[in-house]
Design a protein around this motif. Structure first.
Motif, PDB file in Angstrom:
ATOM      1  N   TYR A 202      -5.311 -27.287  24.878  1.00  0.00           N
ATOM      2  CA  TYR A 202      -5.499 -25.895  25.581  1.00  0.00           C
ATOM      3  C   TYR A 202      -4.411 -25.043  25.543  1.00  0.00           C
ATOM      4  N   LYS A 203      -3.365 -25.496  25.418  1.00  0.00           N
ATOM      5  CA  LYS A 203      -1.778 -24.866  25.179  1.00  0.00           C
ATOM      6  C   LYS A 203      -2.273 -24.075  24.063  1.00  0.00           C
ATOM      7  N   GLN A 204      -2.624 -24.577  22.758  1.00  0.00           N
ATOM      8  CA  GLN A 204      -2.704 -24.191  21.580  1.00  0.00           C
ATOM      9  C   GLN A 204      -3.780 -22.954  21.366  1.00  0.00           C
ATOM     10  N   LEU A 205      -4.708 -23.054  22.252  1.00  0.00           N
ATOM     11  CA  LEU A 205      -5.878 -21.980  21.980  1.00  0.00           C
ATOM     12  C   LEU A 205      -5.731 -20.847  23.115  1.00  0.00           C
ATOM     13  N   LYS A 206      -4.741 -21.025  24.206  1.00  0.00           N
ATOM     14  CA  LYS A 206      -4.874 -20.220  25.432  1.00  0.00           C
ATOM     15  C   LYS A 206      -4.240 -18.643  24.568  1.00  0.00           C
ATOM     16  N   GLU A 207      -3.358 -18.963  23.570  1.00  0.00           N
ATOM     17  CA  GLU A 207      -2.788 -17.569  23.388  1.00  0.00           C
ATOM     18  C   GLU A 207      -3.935 -16.668  22.501  1.00  0.00           C
ATOM     19  N   TYR A 208      -5.152 -17.342  22.289  1.00  0.00           N
ATOM     20  CA  TYR A 208      -6.102 -16.457  21.479  1.00  0.00           C
ATOM     21  C   TYR A 208      -7.126 -15.798  22.669  1.00  0.00           C
TER      22      TYR A 208
END
Length: 228
Positions: A202-208
């Motif tokens: 979730y943290k990895q994808l949140k920026e997108y």
């Protein structure tokens, strides 16, 4: 007497709207998008996403949701937009939301599908299975460390439509109406992701999903160009 009845009718409508708005303000969809209640109510596509996320919110088991995720394409620049990404114990789901009415006809192998409205008018739209495969591939590129079998494709149509004739030639995509979403996910069964993995992804994808306005504008322009 008539004026009193009209007053009561208006009062009921306003009360229902206020309850609906209060529910929206507490929703995961509002938390993830920060869209206003009125923006979502006026936009059929956004409202369909909201209703789908509401279904997801009722899932058992630890999960996280991301909405409107703009991932880079493999070639040629630009982005591909995923309506909803569900990170669940049973896998990573790319969910394409189609808030359509009417009859839906489609074949997994065809480029386009058809929506037939009650007045007989027909609308053609790009095959959502092919569309979602692009999304799945983009997710796999971002999450290279994960097994390819963790990624799952679901196309969710509105309860207002009828899936009249949908021909599937493989088992890697599900095409369903919204109310079957939880049932389909529960049937996946096997737990493949831990809570800590879900939070990390979730943290990895949140920026997108928190992209700048110009990225969204460029994406819309690119989609319109392809449709010409």
């Amino acid at each position: 007497m008539i004026a009193w009845i009209v007053f009561l009718f208006v009062l009921v409508i306003i009360s229902k709207m206020l309850v609906d708005k209060a529910k929206y303000e507490k929703s995961t969809y509002k938390k993830e998008t920060q869209f206003s209640y009125w923006k979502v109510k006026r936009d059929k596509g956004l409202n369909g996403e909201y209703l789908t996320v509401n279904e997801i919110d009722q899932l058992k088991g630890f999960h996280k949701v991301l909405v409107n995720v703009y991932l880079p394409k493999a070639r040629g620049g630009g982005t591909t937009e995923i309506d909803i990404v569900l990170l669940h114990e049973s896998g990573i789901y790319s969910i394409e939301s189609k808030n359509y009415s009417g009859w839906i006809f489609g074949n997994e192998e065809y480029k386009n599908w058809t929506q037939t409205l009650p007045n007989g008018k027909k609308q053609v739209f790009y095959n959502p299975i092919k569309q979602n495969r692009t999304h799945i591939n983009a997710l796999k590129r971002q999450l290279k460390e994960l097994d390819g079998g963790f990624f799952k494709s679901i196309i969710v149509f509105s309860e207002r439509c009828e899936l009249k004739k949908i021909v599937l030639t493989s088992t890697d995509s599900k095409v369903i109406k919204r109310k079957r979403l939880r049932h389909v996910i529960y049937n996946e069964g096997t737990r493949v992701l831990s809570g800590s993995q879900i939070l990390s992804i979730y943290k990895q994808l949140k920026e997108y999903s928190n992209v700048a306005h110009d990225v969204k504008v460029a994406h819309i322009a690119e989609v319109k160009k392809r449709q010409r």
